[in-house]
Design a protein around this motif. Structure first.
Motif, PDB file in Angstrom:
ATOM      1  N   PHE A  37       0.828  -1.205   0.000  1.00 28.03           N
ATOM      2  CA  PHE A  37       0.000   0.000   0.000  1.00 28.03           C
ATOM      3  C   PHE A  37       0.861   1.253   0.000  1.00 28.03           C
ATOM      4  O   PHE A  37       0.626   2.200  -0.736  1.00 28.03           O
ATOM      5  N   PHE A  38       1.918   1.218   0.829  1.00 25.83           N
ATOM      6  CA  PHE A  38       2.747   2.414   0.966  1.00 25.83           C
ATOM      7  C   PHE A  38       3.679   2.600  -0.228  1.00 25.83           C
ATOM      8  O   PHE A  38       4.109   3.715  -0.518  1.00 25.83           O
ATOM      9  N   THR A  39       4.032   1.514  -0.914  1.00 29.95           N
ATOM     10  CA  THR A  39       4.837   1.694  -2.130  1.00 29.95           C
ATOM     11  C   THR A  39       3.967   2.250  -3.251  1.00 29.95           C
ATOM     12  O   THR A  39       4.447   2.978  -4.113  1.00 29.95           O
ATOM     13  N   LYS A  40       2.690   1.899  -3.218  1.00 36.42           N
ATOM     14  CA  LYS A  40       1.771   2.382  -4.247  1.00 36.42           C
ATOM     15  C   LYS A  40       1.482   3.874  -4.031  1.00 36.42           C
ATOM     16  O   LYS A  40       1.460   4.648  -4.986  1.00 36.42           O
ATOM     17  N   TYR A  41       1.234   4.238  -2.772  1.00 38.04           N
ATOM     18  CA  TYR A  41       0.969   5.638  -2.451  1.00 38.04           C
ATOM     19  C   TYR A  41       2.034   6.142  -1.480  1.00 38.04           C
ATOM     20  O   TYR A  41       1.848   6.057  -0.259  1.00 38.04           O
ATOM     21  N   PRO A  42       3.166   6.617  -1.989  1.00 35.98           N
ATOM     22  CA  PRO A  42       4.271   7.000  -1.095  1.00 35.98           C
ATOM     23  C   PRO A  42       3.874   8.079  -0.088  1.00 35.98           C
ATOM     24  O   PRO A  42       4.393   8.111   1.023  1.00 35.98           O
ATOM     25  N   GLN A  43       2.936   8.974  -0.509  1.00 37.88           N
ATOM     26  CA  GLN A  43       2.570  10.067   0.392  1.00 37.88           C
ATOM     27  C   GLN A  43       1.831   9.563   1.632  1.00 37.88           C
ATOM     28  O   GLN A  43       1.745  10.256   2.645  1.00 37.88           O
ATOM     29  N   ALA A  44       1.324   8.353   1.573  1.00 35.78           N
ATOM     30  CA  ALA A  44       0.538   7.825   2.690  1.00 35.78           C
ATOM     31  C   ALA A  44       1.389   7.636   3.931  1.00 35.78           C
ATOM     32  O   ALA A  44       0.869   7.634   5.049  1.00 35.78           O
ATOM     33  N   SER A  45       2.708   7.517   3.725  1.00 31.73           N
ATOM     34  CA  SER A  45       3.563   7.329   4.900  1.00 31.73           C
ATOM     35  C   SER A  45       3.548   8.564   5.791  1.00 31.73           C
ATOM     36  O   SER A  45       3.657   8.473   7.004  1.00 31.73           O
ATOM     37  N   LEU A  46       3.380   9.746   5.156  1.00 31.03           N
ATOM     38  CA  LEU A  46       3.281  10.980   5.942  1.00 31.03           C
ATOM     39  C   LEU A  46       2.044  10.936   6.829  1.00 31.03           C
ATOM     40  O   LEU A  46       2.066  11.333   7.989  1.00 31.03           O
ATOM     41  N   PHE A  47       0.954  10.450   6.219  1.00 29.28           N
ATOM     42  CA  PHE A  47      -0.308  10.295   6.926  1.00 29.28           C
ATOM     43  C   PHE A  47      -0.093   9.408   8.162  1.00 29.28           C
ATOM     44  O   PHE A  47      -0.477   9.735   9.276  1.00 29.28           O
ATOM     45  N   PHE A  48       0.617   8.300   7.917  1.00 31.09           N
ATOM     46  CA  PHE A  48       0.906   7.364   8.998  1.00 31.09           C
ATOM     47  C   PHE A  48       1.753   8.039  10.078  1.00 31.09           C
ATOM     48  O   PHE A  48       1.484   7.940  11.276  1.00 31.09           O
ATOM     49  N   ASN A  49       2.797   8.782   9.632  1.00 31.00           N
ATOM     50  CA  ASN A  49       3.657   9.516  10.563  1.00 31.00           C
ATOM     51  C   ASN A  49       2.843  10.452  11.442  1.00 31.00           C
ATOM     52  O   ASN A  49       3.049  10.525  12.650  1.00 31.00           O
ATOM     53  N   GLY A  50       1.922  11.167  10.797  1.00 38.72           N
ATOM     54  CA  GLY A  50       1.090  12.120  11.530  1.00 38.72           C
ATOM     55  C   GLY A  50       0.317  11.430  12.629  1.00 38.72           C
ATOM     56  O   GLY A  50       0.277  11.900  13.778  1.00 38.72           O
ATOM     57  N   ILE A  51      -0.283  10.287  12.279  1.00 42.39           N
ATOM     58  CA  ILE A  51      -1.070   9.562  13.279  1.00 42.39           C
ATOM     59  C   ILE A  51      -0.183   9.125  14.438  1.00 42.39           C
ATOM     60  O   ILE A  51      -0.530   9.270  15.613  1.00 42.39           O
ATOM     61  N   VAL A  52       1.014   8.626  14.084  1.00 42.48           N
ATOM     62  CA  VAL A  52       1.942   8.188  15.142  1.00 42.48           C
ATOM     63  C   VAL A  52       2.286   9.341  16.070  1.00 42.48           C
ATOM     64  O   VAL A  52       2.265   9.208  17.301  1.00 42.48           O
ATOM     65  N   ILE A  53       2.572  10.508  15.468  1.00 47.63           N
ATOM     66  CA  ILE A  53       2.945  11.669  16.293  1.00 47.63           C
ATOM     67  C   ILE A  53       1.798  12.044  17.224  1.00 47.63           C
ATOM     68  O   ILE A  53       1.991  12.256  18.424  1.00 47.63           O
ATOM     69  N   ILE A  54       0.574  12.080  16.663  1.00 45.78           N
ATOM     70  CA  ILE A  54      -0.576  12.448  17.495  1.00 45.78           C
ATOM     71  C   ILE A  54      -0.720  11.479  18.658  1.00 45.78           C
ATOM     72  O   ILE A  54      -0.890  11.875  19.814  1.00 45.78           O
ATOM     73  N   LEU A  55      -0.615  10.183  18.341  1.00 48.64           N
ATOM     74  CA  LEU A  55      -0.772   9.173  19.386  1.00 48.64           C
ATOM     75  C   LEU A  55       0.288   9.339  20.474  1.00 48.64           C
ATOM     76  O   LEU A  55      -0.023   9.306  21.667  1.00 48.64           O
ATOM     77  N   ILE A  56       1.541   9.538  20.033  1.00 50.16           N
ATOM     78  CA  ILE A  56       2.624   9.633  21.021  1.00 50.16           C
ATOM     79  C   ILE A  56       2.453  10.861  21.901  1.00 50.16           C
ATOM     80  O   ILE A  56       2.563  10.795  23.123  1.00 50.16           O
ATOM     81  N   ILE A  57       2.143  11.999  21.241  1.00 47.11           N
ATOM     82  CA  ILE A  57       1.995  13.234  22.023  1.00 47.11           C
ATOM     83  C   ILE A  57       0.837  13.103  23.004  1.00 47.11           C
ATOM     84  O   ILE A  57       0.895  13.578  24.137  1.00 47.11           O
ATOM     85  N   ALA A  58      -0.233  12.426  22.553  1.00 53.98           N
ATOM     86  CA  ALA A  58      -1.395  12.281  23.431  1.00 53.98           C
ATOM     87  C   ALA A  58      -1.087  11.353  24.592  1.00 53.98           C
ATOM     88  O   ALA A  58      -1.505  11.587  25.722  1.00 53.98           O
ATOM     89  N   LYS A  59      -0.328  10.292  24.292  1.00 55.66           N
ATOM     90  CA  LYS A  59      -0.118   9.266  25.316  1.00 55.66           C
ATOM     91  C   LYS A  59       1.078   9.611  26.195  1.00 55.66           C
ATOM     92  O   LYS A  59       1.060   9.380  27.400  1.00 55.66           O
ATOM     93  N   TYR A  60       2.117  10.164  25.581  1.00 54.29           N
ATOM     94  CA  TYR A  60       3.323  10.489  26.342  1.00 54.29           C
ATOM     95  C   TYR A  60       3.707  11.945  26.125  1.00 54.29           C
ATOM     96  O   TYR A  60       4.645  12.242  25.392  1.00 54.29           O
ATOM     97  N   PRO A  61       2.994  12.868  26.753  1.00 58.20           N
ATOM     98  CA  PRO A  61       3.303  14.281  26.540  1.00 58.20           C
ATOM     99  C   PRO A  61       4.722  14.644  26.993  1.00 58.20           C
ATOM    100  O   PRO A  61       5.314  15.591  26.509  1.00 58.20           O
ATOM    101  N   GLY A  62       5.278  13.865  27.919  1.00 55.32           N
ATOM    102  CA  GLY A  62       6.647  14.150  28.372  1.00 55.32           C
ATOM    103  C   GLY A  62       7.708  13.557  27.476  1.00 55.32           C
ATOM    104  O   GLY A  62       8.879  13.611  27.786  1.00 55.32           O
ATOM    105  N   GLY A  63       7.294  12.935  26.378  1.00 50.92           N
ATOM    106  CA  GLY A  63       8.274  12.390  25.459  1.00 50.92           C
ATOM    107  C   GLY A  63       8.429  10.896  25.592  1.00 50.92           C
ATOM    108  O   GLY A  63       8.074  10.295  26.600  1.00 50.92           O
ATOM    109  N   LEU A  64       8.982  10.304  24.520  1.00 49.62           N
ATOM    110  CA  LEU A  64       9.127   8.848  24.505  1.00 49.62           C
ATOM    111  C   LEU A  64      10.141   8.339  25.522  1.00 49.62           C
ATOM    112  O   LEU A  64      10.157   7.158  25.840  1.00 49.62           O
ATOM    113  N   ILE A  65      10.991   9.246  26.030  1.00 49.93           N
ATOM    114  CA  ILE A  65      11.950   8.828  27.050  1.00 49.93           C
ATOM    115  C   ILE A  65      11.199   8.283  28.267  1.00 49.93           C
ATOM    116  O   ILE A  65      11.668   7.400  28.968  1.00 49.93           O
ATOM    117  N   ARG A  66       9.990   8.838  28.467  1.00 53.94           N
ATOM    118  CA  ARG A  66       9.151   8.336  29.563  1.00 53.94           C
ATOM    119  C   ARG A  66       8.791   6.866  29.334  1.00 53.94           C
ATOM    120  O   ARG A  66       8.577   6.120  30.278  1.00 53.94           O
TER     121      ARG A  66
END
Lengths: 477, 361
Positions: free
Chosen positions: B307-336
């Motif tokens: 899927f991601f090789t077919k639509y390379p831009q989709a990885s950005l979408f995935f990145n965005g979701i990951v960032i949102i999840l991390i910030i929401a779950k670990y506001p103090g950073g992944l070091i936590r």
């Protein structure tokens, strides 16, 4: 006022010389402190190594010693040790059985649980009994006989060699320590004349350039405010204020809200540059300096250290590191030393850490040293701030409302601490406070100001009885 | 009771040597292990036939390059409390300078690193002084403007940056004039430089300088009262960040062999910034984890999914979701996350012990 009118050198030149002198002086202080710290560290390290070697020797000698005992004692010792091992090995299984019993009691009823525990304990007991019987058979106490002469010989030989090895290690450590300490002392002795010459040269230059001589300043005084004015675009926060502080006294500055007390502090510590007037101070070398010549970060190097009205601690650092921040200006390690953590930085850190630990111990808060300040009691944090001011070996400490937020017991404690700091560290203490109990209890001299103007100055009793002060606080009738 | 002269039960409690725990607790232990693992990966890639796919090695390489810049940004942001969008532009500047040197003459790699670092110190001081009187949002705007100016300069036709075409065909560097590097061996050079900078970063954090920067970002009046010269440490933070960024540029050009202006946008700076914020600390561990999430995940893993090789831009979408999840779950950073894993392991062990043996009496 016998003030010298001509300035002998420019501010920039003065600052350069001051920097040179401070560096030489800091080096001298460091050199004085370092041998003690280094010796303690060497002792600690060598002691640990020696203990480890001793443990090794004992581990080797103990079986030989037991083998060399005459028979009844040898058997007694061996069976005792066997039993002790057995007890130790059964300790955890027994606890596990007990815990499982408790669980089974809830889950499957007392009958099943009892049955389980009975069986399990029986097995363990049987195991213990078997072992005990085995030991008793092997090492019968009734048997008697002399020690095995071969074993005694082996033991005495091993003992001799191990003790010799330990003695050799101790000698080697002693020699190593002497060598290292001699090297340190020699280096320090070599540096000393050079540093002293540099210090004296700079100091003489600076004292010659002082704006005020000793007589005009007052022999006993450490601090003098002369006609200080601080205007904020028309608002006269401090208006023509003058007073002297004697060396070693506790001086309190009080006044109603908005009287300009904190402004005075900020002028002294050069957070504000006064509109007019002079602030003189006797620095740690006995010279008289005008504080307005200095920049804010240089004030701590002159020997004035302050606390803050609201706690100002770095919450991402441990208490110990917070104290080390207080010693920041006194590090001589340059940036390269810090990037690479060279020996020079490490030596300095050792000296400052030792000082910090000593201060924490002195104030009774050593147990918090590795914690961050988050969630610690307010009284403890206040003490941390006090300890941090002492890190810079100040001659005058400025306390901005030290009792704010403390309860009565803590305030009393604080008063005792303030007095003892004054006595132990030969500091002068200059405090602003609202808590009249503290001020009247602890201060030698109290100065009252209102709207930036001096109302009265004198001992606490005089101030309490002063009409003007009563009017300022309570309003006129 | 017979008393034994050489009984050691008491001594054993204090004198037992703890070599293992002392090694494991050493602050650099984790980084050394990581470096060894990364080294083993590359050796497997070279000698093992296709065990490690190429895209994983590429992802690791890119991540290592950006980690170097991230370390500098971490010090600037997390220690000194300053923010810069100029990182991308400075990495670009580093690549162009290194390309210029590499194409022009045969110089040992260390010398190139030093030349670029010296230039970076100069530029860092200039930027530090420009941004002296501004803070907060205005500082961000100034660095953003600076990045845009540099970006435009790279784009304009000139010999140094090659204009819109960029520079390409830069030879692989030679180490100490003798050893030629290749696409495979440059990996180790990058690893060594990254490790050295990790050590320097740890030293900065644990020195008076690091404490001074922290107190400065905590409260300026406190810092001044403690004898900390704000000007000095503000400029120093910028200098460190710039040096790290430009060194990262040198590593980039020695691996990629080419550099075009379009890479050095403020978007890259933002990505590095996000990596540091996701990490949540100036400590290298945080920067490493954050950079792994931002730069390595889509290269190393998502490229294998159709899927991601077919639509390379989709990885950005995935990145965005990951960032949102991390910030929401670990506001103090992944070091936590590291901390919570460690705590979780400890708690679980304690629970198991309690379950099996009951409370200690």
């Amino acid at each position: 006022m016998a003030q010298k009118t001509e300035t002998l050198m420019s501010k920039a030149a003065m600052r350069r010389i001051v920097k040179k002198r401070d560096k030489a002086y800091d080096s001298l202080v460091f050199n004085e402190k370092y041998p003690g710290v280094a010796e303690a560290l060497i002792d600690q390290k060598q002691g640990k190594l020696y203990q480890q070697r001793e443990l090794k020797a004992r581990k080797k000698l103990l079986p030989l010693e037991i083998a060399a005992l005459p028979v009844p004692e040898r058997h007694q010792v061996l069976s005792e040790r066997g039993l002790a091992d057995l007890r130790k090995s059964q300790e955890l299984p027994r606890r596990a059985v007990e815990q499982t019993y408790q669980r089974k009691l809830v889950k499957s009823g007392p009958a099943e649980a009892d049955r389980y525990r009975g069986g399990a304990l029986k097995r363990l007991d049987a195991q213990a009994e078997a072992k005990a019987a085995e030991l008793a058979a092997k090492y019968s106490i009734d048997a008697a006989g002399a020690a095995d002469s071969g074993a005694v010989e082996r033991f005495s030989q091993a003992e001799k060699s191990e003790l010799a090895a330990l003695a050799a290690l101790r000698d080697a450590q002693q020699a190593e320590k002497t060598r290292r300490m001699d090297a340190i002392r020699a280096r320090i002795a070599a540096q000393k004349p050079k540093l002293e010459a540099a210090f004296n040269e700079a100091n003489i230059k600076l004292q010659a350039a002082a704006k005020l001589d000793d007589a005009a300043f007052g022999k006993d005084n450490i601090f003098s405010l002369r006609n200080l004015k601080m205007y904020f675009s028309g608002i006269k926060a401090v208006d023509d204020l003058s007073f002297d502080i004697k060396q070693g006294e506790i001086f309190g500055l009080i006044g109603p809200n908005g009287a300009g007390k904190t402004t005075v502090f900020n002028c002294v510590t050069q957070f504000y540059k006064p509109t007019a007037g002079e602030i003189f101070y006797r620095d740690r070398y006995g010279g008289i300096v005008s504080l307005t010549d200095y920049k804010t970060p240089e004030i701590v190097k002159v020997g004035i250290s302050r606390t803050f009205q609201n706690l100002e601690l770095v919450y991402w650092l441990s208490i110990l590191d917070n104290l080390l921040v207080g010693a920041h200006g006194f590090y001589r390690a340059n940036l390269a030393d810090q990037f690479l953590h060279t020996g020079r930085l490490k030596r300095e850190e050792e000296v400052f850490k030792e000082r910090a630990i000593g201060l924490l111990d002195r104030l009774g808060i050593l147990q918090y040293k590795d914690m961050p300040p988050f969630g610690l009691p307010y009284g403890v944090l206040k003490k941390v701030e006090l300890a941090r001011t002492l890190m810079s070996a100040p001659r005058m400490i400025i306390l901005d409302e030290p009792a704010a937020g403390l309860n009565d017991a803590e305030t009393e404690d604080l008063a005792a601490i303030i007095r003892s700091i004054r006595d132990d560290y030969q500091c002068t203490i200059f405090l602003v406070e609202h808590d009249m109990n503290l001020v009247m209890g602890v201060c030698d001299t109290v100065c009252t100001i209102s709207f930036g103007k001096m109302l009265a100055i004198g001992t606490p009793e005089e101030i309490q009885n002063s009409k003007v002060v009563q009017e300022a606080y309570l309003g006129s009738e | 009771m017979v008393t034994l002269k050489y009984d050691y039960t008491e001594l054993e409690k204090t004198a037992k040597p703890r070599y293992v725990s002392r090694t494991v607790r050493h602050p650099l232990f984790g980084y050394i292990v990581l470096s060894l693992v990364l080294m083993a990966m590359q050796l497997l890639f070279i000698f093992g036939d296709g065990i490690i796919p190429l895209n994983v090695i590429q992802a690791v390489m890119t991540t290592m390059i950006y980690v170097v810049a991230g370390l500098g940004v971490g010090i600037l942001l997390m220690m000194a409390g300053l923010m810069s969008f100029g990182t991308g532009a400075f990495i670009g500047l580093g690549t162009y300078m290194a390309a210029y040197v590499l194409k022009g003459m045969v110089a040992p790699y260390v010398l190139i690193l030093f030349i670029v670092a010296a230039a970076a110190v100069f530029i860092g001081v200039v930027v530090g002084f420009i941004s002296l009187r501004v803070r907060g949002m205005h500082l961000i705007i100034i660095t953003l403007a600076l990045a845009t100016v540099l970006y435009t300069l790279y784009y304009l036709p000139n010999d140094f940056t090659g204009g819109a075409l960029g520079v390409s065909g830069v030879p692989f560097p030679e180490l100490a004039m003798v050893i030629k590097t290749s696409r495979d061996t440059i990996y180790f050079v990058i690893l060594v430089v990254m490790f050295a900078l990790i050590v320097v970063t740890m030293n900065i954090i644990n020195s008076p300088m690091g404490r001074a920067m922290l107190s400065m970002s905590n409260s300026e009046s406190l810092a001044q009262a403690m004898g900390i010269n704000l000007l000095k440490y503000r400029v120093l933070a910028f200098v460190i960040a710039t040096v790290y960024s430009m060194l990262s540029g040198v590593l980039y050009i020695s691996y990629m062999q080419s550099s075009t202006y379009s890479t050095w946008t403020s978007g890259l700076a933002m990505n590095i910034l996000i990596a540091v914020i996701l990490g949540g600390t100036a400590k290298p561990a945080g920067v490493l984890i954050g950079s792994f999430v931002i730069f390595a995940v889509d290269y190393a893993f998502l490229k294998n999914i159709e899927f991601f090789t077919k639509y390379p831009q989709a990885s950005l979408f995935f990145n965005g979701i990951v960032i949102i999840l991390i910030i929401a779950k670990y506001p103090g950073g992944l070091i936590r996350l590291l901390g919570s894993i460690r705590n979780g392991a400890k708690m679980t062990a304690a629970k198991v012990r309690l379950y099996r043996y009951g409370p200690e009496n």
